[in-house]
Design an enzyme around this catalytic site. Structure first.
Site, short mmCIF file in Angstrom:
data_model
loop_
_atom_site.label_atom_id
_atom_site.label_comp_id
_atom_site.label_asym_id
_atom_site.label_seq_id
_atom_site.Cartn_x
_atom_site.Cartn_y
_atom_site.Cartn_z
N ARG A 227 -0.60 14.78 13.21
CA ARG A 227 0.20 14.42 12.03
C ARG A 227 0.37 15.68 11.17
NH1 ARG A 227 -1.83 8.69 9.65
NH2 ARG A 227 0.21 8.76 8.65
N ARG B 106 -8.75 -0.54 4.53
CA ARG B 106 -7.92 0.49 3.90
C ARG B 106 -6.56 -0.07 3.51
NH1 ARG B 106 -6.77 4.80 7.57
NH2 ARG B 106 -5.35 5.14 5.86
N LYS C 222 0.84 -1.21 0.00
CA LYS C 222 0.00 0.00 0.00
C LYS C 222 0.88 1.26 0.00
CE LYS C 222 -1.69 1.51 4.13
NZ LYS C 222 -1.42 2.91 4.48
N ASN C 223 1.86 1.27 0.90
CA ASN C 223 2.62 2.51 1.07
C ASN C 223 3.62 2.78 -0.05
OD1 ASN C 223 1.13 2.99 3.31
ND2 ASN C 223 2.70 2.38 4.80
N CYS D 200 -5.27 7.57 9.33
CA CYS D 200 -5.40 7.00 10.67
C CYS D 200 -5.11 8.04 11.74
CB CYS D 200 -4.41 5.84 10.83
SG CYS D 200 -4.92 4.36 9.98
N ASP E 291 4.60 0.49 12.07
CA ASP E 291 3.38 -0.12 11.53
C ASP E 291 3.21 -1.58 11.97
OD1 ASP E 291 2.99 2.26 10.28
OD2 ASP E 291 3.58 1.58 8.29
C1 EPZ Z 1 4.08 6.94 6.45
O1 EPZ Z 1 3.28 7.94 7.06
C2 EPZ Z 1 3.21 5.73 6.29
N1 EPZ Z 1 2.09 6.06 5.44
C3 EPZ Z 1 2.72 5.26 7.66
O2 EPZ Z 1 1.99 4.07 7.48
C4 EPZ Z 1 3.93 4.96 8.53
O3 EPZ Z 1 3.49 4.66 9.83
C5 EPZ Z 1 4.86 6.17 8.58
O4 EPZ Z 1 5.22 6.61 7.24
C6 EPZ Z 1 6.15 5.90 9.33
O5 EPZ Z 1 6.82 4.81 8.78
C7 EPZ Z 1 2.22 5.99 4.13
O6 EPZ Z 1 3.27 5.70 3.59
C8 EPZ Z 1 1.02 6.26 3.33
P1 EPZ Z 1 6.04 10.33 8.58
P2 EPZ Z 1 3.76 9.45 7.09
O7 EPZ Z 1 5.90 11.59 7.82
O8 EPZ Z 1 4.43 9.78 5.82
C9 EPZ Z 1 5.94 13.61 12.11
C10 EPZ Z 1 0.23 2.55 7.88
O9 EPZ Z 1 -0.20 1.98 8.90
N2 EPZ Z 1 5.85 14.63 11.02
O10 EPZ Z 1 7.31 9.57 8.45
O11 EPZ Z 1 2.61 10.24 7.53
C11 EPZ Z 1 4.65 12.80 12.20
O12 EPZ Z 1 3.69 13.49 12.94
C12 EPZ Z 1 0.64 4.00 7.91
O13 EPZ Z 1 0.33 2.00 6.78
C13 EPZ Z 1 5.90 15.96 11.37
O14 EPZ Z 1 6.03 16.33 12.55
O15 EPZ Z 1 4.82 9.36 8.27
C14 EPZ Z 1 5.11 11.52 12.84
O16 EPZ Z 1 5.19 11.68 14.22
C15 EPZ Z 1 0.18 4.76 9.08
N3 EPZ Z 1 5.80 16.90 10.38
C16 EPZ Z 1 6.52 11.35 12.26
O17 EPZ Z 1 6.92 12.63 11.77
C17 EPZ Z 1 5.68 16.56 9.08
O18 EPZ Z 1 5.61 17.45 8.20
C18 EPZ Z 1 6.60 10.32 11.14
O19 EPZ Z 1 5.75 10.67 10.09
C19 EPZ Z 1 5.63 15.18 8.73
C20 EPZ Z 1 5.73 14.24 9.74
#
Ligand code: EPZ
Length: 419
Positions: free
Chosen positions: A121, A400, A22-23, A116, A308
């Protein structure tokens, strides 16, 4: 509203062919906007997030249709620059379209994405990176408009404060069409980033260094279409292995990405399961009882233990001998599944970012509601190990990300029905 009814307490035995990731598929679908031609994407899982992405593509003027797990996307007419708020709210990955639309059309109007509930986020890193690439960004009550004054981004060097997966993807999607060279330091190293870059290279983009912390992109004026196969889903793989570990039994995971699953497999092995992995297959044998994991299981960006997979492993360890401790460092609020596991007899105490799981002799069936995608999968995992019948509601969260989860579980001999 559909539910899953699961009769647990039976050993699992069988094979599963792993779905596509998915990701990976979601950002790659966004990236298909950049080539302006036909792309054929194999291995797209049949899940609701993928259908949301296809609705976004169609709304932007591309044509996306599915032949089984193959998406055929023609983005020749994708001149649209705006995604309606209702489509943005369907999933978190809708935000990935911002960088792709900007790269393609020089202007993008989006709004705060859904997805989610894992705590706050924010998308501050995405927006500040796009500003560094030359975009003007205005935010007004959740609406975001980005504009590149000359129509193209300008290559630049930047260092991310945290290796955010989504921010890294958005930067890549805008930078591959920018003028000059972009260097992203402290980039996310997740395998799905490499898959996105692999797709972009197949479309003629110049991207190097993915999989490491510095990614170098030389912008191109034009990309072309390609045929590409999305990588297998390492988190769905971790989920099905956790189910068999929890319930006891034997399984073969086919089409597995072994190297990419290593951080998870190393921890799962400490529970006493025996595993053999070779040539895209992982064979797992789980005896009668799992052992608790001695070292703290700390979720971290790749190559650390994946956030995840935290919930599904926790569900398995809820019935292990001894106490395991998790520390969730990536998301602020990713323990919403614990109440349901406790309702099923688990002993879990959460203190801030830590969760202490004291293994119990046996879980029991209960009626629980899925809280989020992986939390819902954790409830299925616990239900398969539990004595008696469980009913899981709110399974739209599970749909999803897991392609017909009931078929996969039934393939392992699990007693599960969607009603
Ligand atoms: C991706 O989410 C994945 N989603 C998530 O998978 C996964 O948990 C996550 O990466 C971490 O591996 C997809 O790929 C679609 P991040 P993403 O930006 O991109 C903070 C699943 O279950 N952050 O690496 O949203 C954020 O709040 C899902 O399949 C900021 O502060 O993750 C979090 O605490 C859920 N500011 C951390 O960084 C920003 O601008 C990691 O988020 C962006 C992120």
């Amino acid at each position: 509203m559909q539910k899953l009814v699961i009769e647990g307490g039976r050993r699992l035995c069988g094979e599963i062919e792993l779905q596509g990731s998915k990701n990976s598929a979601l950002p790659i679908m966004a990236a298909s906007l950049l080539c302006g031609e036909e792309c054929v994407l194999h291995g797209c899982p049949a899940i609701t997030d993928i259908y949301s992405a296809s609705r976004i593509l169609n709304c932007l003027g591309a044509q996306c249709r599915f032949l089984g797990n193959t998406a055929v996307i023609n983005s020749a007419g994708a001149e649209g620059t705006e995604i309606p708020a209702a489509l943005m709210r369907e999933m978190r990955s809708s935000i990935m379209f911002m960088g792709a639309i900007l790269g393609r059309n020089g202007c993008a109007a989006v709004s705060i994405p859904g997805g989610c509930e894992l705590g706050p986020r924010p998308i501050d890193m995405h927006l500040s990176a796009l500003r560094k690439l030359g975009a003007s960004v205005t935010e007004d009550g959740g609406n975001i408009v980005c504009r590149l004054p000359s129509g193209r981004g300008k290559g630049t060097r930047m260092t991310l404060p945290f290796p955010s997966v989504g921010a890294t993807e958005n930067i890549i999607l805008c930078a591959v069409m920018a003028e000059g060279e972009t260097v992203i330091n402290n980039a996310a190293r997740e395998p799905e980033i490499c898959d996105l870059c692999g797709f972009l290279r197949a479309c003629g983009a110049s991207v190097e260094g993915d999989g490491g912390s510095s990614i170098v992109i030389s912008g191109k004026k034009r990309l072309h279409g390609c045929e590409y196969t999305v990588m297998p889903d390492r988190i769905a793989g971790a989920t099905y292995l956790s189910m068999t570990a929890a319930a006891g039994g034997e399984m073969i995971l086919k089409n597995a990405c072994i190297r990419e699953m290593e951080p998870f497999l190393t921890v799962l092995e400490q529970t006493g399961c025996s595993m053999y992995a070779s040539e895209g297959r992982i064979c797992l044998h789980s005896g009668s009882r799992l052992r608790a994991v001695r070292d703290r299981i700390r979720t971290m960006p790749h190559p650390g233990f994946p956030t995840d997979a935290q919930a599904v492993l926790m569900a398995a360890l809820a019935g292990a001998d001894g106490t395991s401790v998790f520390e969730e460092t990536v998301f602020e609020c990713r323990y919403r599944h614990t109440d349901a596991l406790i309702k099923m007899g688990a002993e879990i105490e959460t203190v801030g970012r830590a969760a202490v799981v004291r293994g119990v002799k046996k879980l029991h069936g209960a009626e629980v509601a899925a809280t989020d995608l992986r939390g819902g999968a954790a409830m299925v995992t616990a239900a398969l190990a539990a004595e008696g019948i469980s009913v899981i509601t709110d399974i739209m969260h599970i749909d999803r990300g897991y392609e017909r989860i009931e078929d996969a579980v039934a393939g392992l001999g699990g007693r599960i029905r969607r009603v």
